[in-house]
Design a protein around this motif. Structure first.
Motif, PDB file in Angstrom:
ATOM      1  N   LEU A  14     -35.846  19.116   1.221  1.00 22.29           N
ATOM      2  CA  LEU A  14     -35.715  19.180  -0.233  1.00 22.29           C
ATOM      3  C   LEU A  14     -36.784  18.379  -0.960  1.00 22.29           C
ATOM      4  CD1 LEU A  14     -31.825  19.043  -0.510  1.00 22.29           C
ATOM      5  CD2 LEU A  14     -33.325  21.032  -0.639  1.00 22.29           C
ATOM      6  N   GLY A  15     -37.177  17.234  -0.416  1.00 17.29           N
ATOM      7  CA  GLY A  15     -38.204  16.441  -1.081  1.00 17.29           C
ATOM      8  C   GLY A  15     -39.525  17.180  -1.135  1.00 17.29           C
ATOM      9  N   VAL A  16     -39.933  17.758  -0.014  1.00 16.70           N
ATOM     10  CA  VAL A  16     -41.196  18.517   0.042  1.00 16.70           C
ATOM     11  C   VAL A  16     -41.105  19.738  -0.859  1.00 16.70           C
ATOM     12  CG1 VAL A  16     -42.725  19.833   1.555  1.00 16.70           C
ATOM     13  CG2 VAL A  16     -41.681  17.703   2.371  1.00 16.70           C
ATOM     14  N   PHE A  17     -39.960  20.419  -0.783  1.00 21.88           N
ATOM     15  CA  PHE A  17     -39.802  21.623  -1.587  1.00 21.88           C
ATOM     16  C   PHE A  17     -39.856  21.294  -3.076  1.00 21.88           C
ATOM     17  CE2 PHE A  17     -36.827  25.055  -3.250  1.00 21.88           C
ATOM     18  CZ  PHE A  17     -37.810  26.040  -3.249  1.00 21.88           C
ATOM     19  N   SER A  20     -43.373  20.827  -4.232  1.00 22.50           N
ATOM     20  CA  SER A  20     -44.076  22.106  -4.284  1.00 22.50           C
ATOM     21  C   SER A  20     -43.662  22.915  -5.505  1.00 22.50           C
ATOM     22  CB  SER A  20     -43.817  22.909  -3.009  1.00 22.50           C
ATOM     23  OG  SER A  20     -44.301  22.220  -1.878  1.00 22.50           O
ATOM     24  N   VAL A  21     -42.349  22.897  -5.812  1.00 23.12           N
ATOM     25  CA  VAL A  21     -41.886  23.638  -6.990  1.00 23.12           C
ATOM     26  C   VAL A  21     -42.587  23.126  -8.244  1.00 23.12           C
ATOM     27  CG1 VAL A  21     -39.895  24.063  -8.483  1.00 23.12           C
ATOM     28  CG2 VAL A  21     -39.670  24.305  -5.991  1.00 23.12           C
ATOM     29  N   ARG A  22     -42.757  21.802  -8.340  1.00 21.78           N
ATOM     30  CA  ARG A  22     -43.463  21.249  -9.497  1.00 21.78           C
ATOM     31  C   ARG A  22     -44.890  21.795  -9.575  1.00 21.78           C
ATOM     32  NH1 ARG A  22     -40.249  16.626  -8.320  1.00 21.78           N
ATOM     33  NH2 ARG A  22     -41.808  15.752  -6.883  1.00 21.78           N
ATOM     34  N   LEU A 128     -45.583  27.257   2.003  1.00 19.94           N
ATOM     35  CA  LEU A 128     -45.835  26.923   0.594  1.00 19.94           C
ATOM     36  C   LEU A 128     -47.317  26.886   0.247  1.00 19.94           C
ATOM     37  CD1 LEU A 128     -43.111  24.153   0.420  1.00 19.94           C
ATOM     38  CD2 LEU A 128     -43.080  26.314  -0.861  1.00 19.94           C
ATOM     39  N   ALA A 129     -48.143  26.369   1.152  1.00 22.40           N
ATOM     40  CA  ALA A 129     -49.565  26.227   0.842  1.00 22.40           C
ATOM     41  C   ALA A 129     -50.240  27.563   0.574  1.00 22.40           C
ATOM     42  CB  ALA A 129     -50.268  25.459   1.954  1.00 22.40           C
TER      43      ALA A 129
END
Length: 710
Positions: A14-17, A20-22, A128-129
């Protein structure tokens, strides 16, 4: 505004996600998340990310049909996610609007792929990248690709290249799963992906193998081979190119198919072998040459089907082989240092008879010379001793020894194990020109005479091309048409160093076959030997049906064991078709399967017409034995040799050979029209067989060969 739809089958970090959403939102994207994992426990964390929408996808198939649940249990994880999600209305609405689809984990890849296919979404990615970069591309274009048509294939290739680079195996298997490859569009896109420019060889090879695996699962065997061959065309490394083409060809051979890229695969192995040979790496060169010969003479091509490339143009088939440096080196005659000594006059001839496991045609020879006053006989079965068996069939070691051109550890081993036998024998008679012949000719035989018999099977294998015939003194053929074929295939046998050629029939004791026939035999057609596809018993069934149109008393008796379906896929397919064809005829009592027997003469007492239905034969012992028993011979003009200078028509008397099942039926009806006609035809056949092929006649040729004029 760019729409981005994330799909997850497991809870993301969740932290990484969130970070990325930001970034996606900062790039001006609207973000949506759909997941089959349980969203409720992390609802607060997801709300804090300010996603534009989240949705709980079905987490199981408990309310769906039992058939679908069973299918899901048997499917990979990624496909189960799709089965759970594909009917979800929210998911489909968001996918319809999405510009970028993103799989957050391996289990979601297949679902993203399916949605991208259905809604013509150009930007579909794992991770995500790459998805963030895709948002930038969409913004640069100003709008997404039109949804009514597929994006151009060059765009697909670029995107696939970016997407697959570095993907783990599990992800690739999800993305190339069976339903995708069943789709013409999906299969085509992945085939173009494996040839995309700029892909590192390692990635290209891995991708092509996963694509081939997916196509194989989808029932597209030739598509799998095509994908591997296409990737191979973009690989500069000769060894890797040869390896991929080898895999492509084996995909089709494994299914009993004639490979479309056989010539390319063989040529690639030869090119690789030549390069390694030039560098002095004889081990690698021999390995590549061994594969080239294995592929070129694979049994599916030549033995387990009703035809062979050798039937059309034998010399043309092998010509590309002999253009290579390694094959020219392999076929260079080594010769022998001393000529063979003449047969002794003051003592019995020391005769060593040898083979490897297959002594089917040696029994009468062993009996005769085991009790001959002018012969001291020894028999050696190479397969009976582990050490000898190991060197007798060591094909790759034979090649390495021949390419090295000097003394090798293999040659030393052959010397150590075979020299005692060679030193004892005046003459070695080796039956079958296969592995043992190649092995034996790696060493100089001294003054021992070497005699080899070549039947018919060997012509369709790689072994004659691996044998140094300059170290063989006499080569026996069982029929003229076999001699023609083998000499057209092996350049050594047309040169000055070729052994003396002899035509000698197989040793058969035919007098014991002349027994009284049963009353019903006149209407019984017989086929002895149905264990190979080349016997083509379907031809005999067609003949049976034709004669039964005139007289329902005719039946077909099949003597011998069935084809082994484990031999190859091609054999299994023929066996299945044949069994299906004769099943109702067996039930009616029209076809009788007598199975294997050690007493063929007794079986022939109930057979009045003996058939040869084969597409190719050496001499067809079964037909000769049937003729000796006074059964009327009806031999097919073996298609492999039909129309050539030597064939079934030149081997057998006029009238025995027919060109079609119609002619066969006509000959049967004419020769069995009455009891008298049938007996007269059978008597003539028996007289010819006994006066031509019986052992007392044929043994004189062996006496002359081994003993000369004594």
């Amino acid at each position: 505004m760019t729409h981005v739809l994330f799909i997850a089958s497991t809870r993301p970090q969740l932290g990484v996600f969130a970070d990325s959403v930001r970034k996606f939102r900062a790039a001006g994207a609207k973000t949506y998340l759909a997941g089959t994992f349980h969203l409720e426990p992390v609802a607060e964390e997801l709300a804090a990310m300010e996603l534009d929408g989240t949705h709980q996808l079905p987490r199981n198939l408990n309310v769906r049909s039992s058939a679908l649940r069973r299918k899901a249990r048997q499917s990979p994880g990624g496909m189960r996610v799709w089965l759970q999600s594909k009917r979800d209305g929210w998911l489909r609405r968001q996918a319809r609007k999405a510009d970028v689809l993103v799989a957050l984990d391996a289990g979601a890849v297949y679902t993203v792929w399916r949605l991208a296919q259905y809604y013509r979404i150009e930007e579909a990615h794992f991770g995500l990248a790459p998805a963030l970069k895709a948002v930038d591309r969409v913004k640069e274009k100003g709008s997404a690709a039109p949804r009514g048509v597929l994006p151009p294939l060059d765009v697909v290739k670029q995107n696939v290249r970016r997407s697959v680079d570095g993907l783990p195996a599990a992800v690739m298997r999800h993305a190339t799963a069976r339903p995708v490859m069943r789709s013409t569009v999906g299969a085509r896109m992945w085939r173009t992906a494996v040839t995309a420019p700029g892909v590192p060889p390692k990635v290209r090879i891995a991708t092509s193998r996963y694509v081939a695996e997916g196509m194989q699962w989808a029932g597209r065997t030739s598509g799998a081979a095509l994908a591997l061959a296409a990737a191979a065309s973009k690989i500069p490394d000769l060894g890797l190119k040869a390896q991929l083409l080898d895999e492509a060809v084996m995909k089709e051979l494994g299914k009993g198919l004639n490979p479309r890229d056989l010539d390319k695969a063989v040529a690639a192995q030869l090119t690789h072998a030549d390069a390694q040979f030039a560098q002095g790496d004889h081990e690698k060169a021999s390995f590549a040459l061994d594969r080239a010969l294995f592929l070129a003479f694979h049994r599916v091509l030549h033995i387990d089907q009703l035809s062979s490339p050798l039937a059309r143009d034998a010399e043309g088939f092998v010509e590309p082989l002999y253009r290579s440096q390694v094959m020219r080196a392999l076929s260079r005659p080594q010769g022998r240092r001393t000529p063979p000594a003449p047969a002794p006059k003051d003592r019995p001839l020391r005769l060593l008879v040898t083979t490897s496991a297959n002594d089917n045609f040696l029994h009468h020879i062993l009996d005769r010379y085991g009790n001959h006053q002018d012969v001291e006989l020894r028999y050696l079965d190479l397969a009976a001793q582990k050490a000898l068996k190991r060197i007798a069939w060591a094909g790759r070691r034979v090649l390495e020894d021949r390419l090295a051109g000097g003394t090798s550890t293999y040659q030393e081993e052959v010397e150590r194990l075979m020299r005692p036998y060679l030193d004892w024998a005046d003459t070695v008679f080796l039956d079958w020109s296969v592995g043992p012949a190649a092995m034996l000719t790696t060493i100089d035989p001294g003054d021992t005479r070497i005699v080899v018999r070549l039947h018919s099977y060997e012509a369709f294998t790689r072994w004659p091309h691996m044998t140094d015939f300059s170290r063989i003194d006499d080569l026996i053929y069982v029929a003229p048409h076999v001699k023609d074929l083998v000499e057209s295939l092996v350049p050594q046998l047309r040169g000055d160093n070729a052994p003396r050629a002899h035509l000698i029939d197989n040793a058969m004791d035919l007098s014991g076959f002349a027994r009284p026939k049963t009353a019903e035999a006149r209407f019984h057609l017989g086929l002895v030997g149905i264990s190979q596809v080349a016997k083509d018993p379907m031809w005999a069934v067609d003949v049976l049906k034709r004669v039964r149109e005139h007289d329902e008393r005719y039946r077909l008796l099949l003597v011998g064991g069935d084809m082994n379906p484990k031999t190859s896929r091609a054999t299994r397919d023929y066996r299945r078709q044949f069994d299906k064809e004769i099943a109702p005829l067996i039930e009616e009592g029209v076809v009788l399967k007598l199975g294997p027997t050690d007493d063929v003469p007794s079986a022939l007492t109930d057979i009045g017409v003996i058939l040869s239905s084969s597409v190719r034969e050496g001499c067809h012992v079964g037909l000769m034995e049937g003729a000796a028993s006074a059964a009327v011979p009806v031999a097919r003009d073996w298609p492999f040799y039909a129309g050539k200078p030597n064939s079934a028509r030149t081997l057998y008397p006029e009238g025995w050979v027919v060109g079609s099942t119609e002619e066969a039926a006509q000959r049967i009806l004419e020769t069995t029209a009455s009891e008298e006609a049938w007996q007269n035809a059978g008597k003539l056949a028996s007289e010819y067989a006994l006066s031509t092929w019986d052992w007392p006649v044929v043994s004189k040729a062996f006496d002359k060969l081994f003993l000369g004029e004594r």
